[in-house]
Design an enzyme around this catalytic site. Sequence first.
Site, PDB file in Angstrom:
ATOM      1  N   GLU A 239       0.800  -1.225   0.000  1.00 52.68           N
ATOM      2  CA  GLU A 239       0.000   0.000   0.000  1.00 52.68           C
ATOM      3  C   GLU A 239       0.837   1.282   0.000  1.00 52.68           C
ATOM      4  O   GLU A 239       0.806   2.046   0.970  1.00 52.68           O
ATOM      5  CB  GLU A 239      -0.953   0.023   1.209  1.00 52.68           C
ATOM      6  CG  GLU A 239      -1.947  -1.117   1.217  1.00 52.68           C
ATOM      7  CD  GLU A 239      -3.037  -0.949   2.281  1.00 52.68           C
ATOM      8  OE1 GLU A 239      -2.947  -0.013   3.087  1.00 52.68           O
ATOM      9  OE2 GLU A 239      -3.977  -1.769   2.289  1.00 52.68           O
ATOM     10  N   GLU A 420      -5.656  -8.601   0.998  1.00 52.56           N
ATOM     11  CA  GLU A 420      -6.294  -8.131   2.226  1.00 52.56           C
ATOM     12  C   GLU A 420      -7.760  -7.849   1.958  1.00 52.56           C
ATOM     13  O   GLU A 420      -8.114  -7.231   0.946  1.00 52.56           O
ATOM     14  CB  GLU A 420      -5.649  -6.838   2.765  1.00 52.56           C
ATOM     15  CG  GLU A 420      -4.255  -7.034   3.311  1.00 52.56           C
ATOM     16  CD  GLU A 420      -3.706  -5.780   3.997  1.00 52.56           C
ATOM     17  OE1 GLU A 420      -4.499  -4.923   4.438  1.00 52.56           O
ATOM     18  OE2 GLU A 420      -2.475  -5.662   4.062  1.00 52.56           O
TER      19      GLU A 420
HETATM   20  C1  FCB Z   1      -4.355  -2.119   5.584  1.00 50.63           C
HETATM   21  C2  FCB Z   1      -2.973  -2.466   6.086  1.00 50.63           C
HETATM   22  C3  FCB Z   1      -2.970  -3.532   7.166  1.00 50.63           C
HETATM   23  C4  FCB Z   1      -4.101  -3.297   8.149  1.00 50.63           C
HETATM   24  C5  FCB Z   1      -5.405  -3.187   7.411  1.00 50.63           C
HETATM   25  C6  FCB Z   1      -6.600  -3.031   8.330  1.00 50.63           C
HETATM   26  O1  FCB Z   1      -4.353  -0.839   5.071  1.00 50.63           O
HETATM   27  O2  FCB Z   1      -2.163  -2.921   5.026  1.00 50.63           O
HETATM   28  O3  FCB Z   1      -1.717  -3.516   7.801  1.00 50.63           O
HETATM   29  O4  FCB Z   1      -3.848  -2.170   8.891  1.00 50.63           O
HETATM   30  O5  FCB Z   1      -5.364  -2.081   6.553  1.00 50.63           O
END
Ligand code: FCB
Length: 513
Positions: A239, A420
């Site tokens: 990210e 994620e």
């Molecule tokens: C993302 C991050 C991860 C965690 C999630 C909730 O942005 O990569 O580390 O904080 O959000």
Amino acid sequence: MSVLTRRHLLRHAARSASATAVAGVTRAAVSATVPTGAALLTAGDATPARRTGDPATGPGDDTDPERHTDAEGTLGLHFPENFGWGAATSAYQIEGAAKEDGRGESIWDTFSRTPGRTRGGDNGDVAADHYHRYLADLDLMRDLGLRSYRFSISWPRIQADGRGAPNQRGLDFYRRLVDGLHDRGIAPMATLYHWDLPQALQDAGGWENRDTAHRFAEYADAVFNALGTAVPTWLTVNEPKTVVQNGYLIGHHAPGHQDPDAAYLVAHHLMLAHGLAVQALRATGDDTRIGPALNLHPCYPVDDSPAATAAARLYDGYENRLYLDPVFTGSYPADVLADLGPGSRMVQGIRDGDLKIISAPVDLLAVQYYTPIYVTGTGGTERRWPTSEASWQQIYPDGMYDILTRVTRDYGPVPITVTENGLPTPDTLSDAGTVDDTGRIAFLRDHLAAAHRAVASGVPLESYHVWSLMDNFEWEVGYDQRWGLIYVDYPTQRRVLKSSAHWYRRVIAANGL
Ligand code: FCB
């Protein structure tokens, strides 16, 4: 610098201020967002191409609301054979052992020790103590039936000061972890940078300093040489947008700056670091794969006015295309560069040849999806859907479908992994030793159903990782939010599988839901 980028500042400031404001809304919120065909059609421009009866999709209509009334009910959706069911973590959020085996200081150590930066001064010194408990955690992953585990490597464990000879004890930890995954039939997926920059490099200018990208490539090379083909899939920078926005615009993530001009120079250097790491991997000759990990937000205009449409387009530039275009098309989006202006530090910082490095072909794209964004005609944002305990997160499963199909449509059939997706829920450990997180089950089910529709529409999605395997240090809100499939009782470090973990185990075993 346009109004839009200043609005970014305000919007993200809200993320830290009200993170705990809506505890308890989650279950209602999730059931209010049952994906329906109508929602799909209003949300995006792609028509879902469902092939009822196709072996990849199985029988049944996965957008039938009736099928979503019972969180535990099955939907009759089958995923492709060998689909990579996984879960994700990152080093600083779970490892602890902050001072062991030669680990150096990272910017998150510094940041979390600075008064007022994290909730109640929470920090990652102990976290989920995974560094010491990794064997038991590996057994839990095996019990869940995981096929893929995405973790990150802590740069300051490998190079305490971010440069020079690698620390063998740090490398050994990851070697043991990776071997333990293989022993249990789980494919390792390693992220090289999940925000824990060595503090010594921050002292030398951090990501504002172009040299940091070269230091990153050196570190990546050391890791590639040590772990080699034992890690089949590498992710470069987690990210980059969050580093830019939270670390340099809002300042509620390390290093805690509020400097828009620096922020986008940082964006360029993070993308350069990505490209240099890809080059470093290719130079090893190893037959392993690599790609970036991008959090992508579908940006919808709040109405069909020309003003909202134009504002949403530019917003999309800052949220998505700024990171996708350089990798897949070899250029930054012209509208964003024009908005930043020719005198901006980013535009001034792009050198000849940089975009060639950044666009070195990748093997896959890691997508992280949490929330959509609705953009008004003046470049502001509106909330359309209920939020989770994380007030920045609107629960909108169809956004998963929209972002996956959009990436494939706009950038071609690059293999995709979702690295994620998840939400925090107000989990408590009952006297009976159970954690009932039905809100998480409903959320994951609806997002997986949306991912399944994307697969049926031709998106080459090969794996999916829940954020997160276990409860952990959630950055500026510390241990307040629980994002895990596995509950961590921090005082004892006892692990308890939540209802969602039991549900996910059944999904994996059935290869569908
Ligand atoms: C993302 C991050 C991860 C965690 C999630 C909730 O942005 O990569 O580390 O904080 O959000």
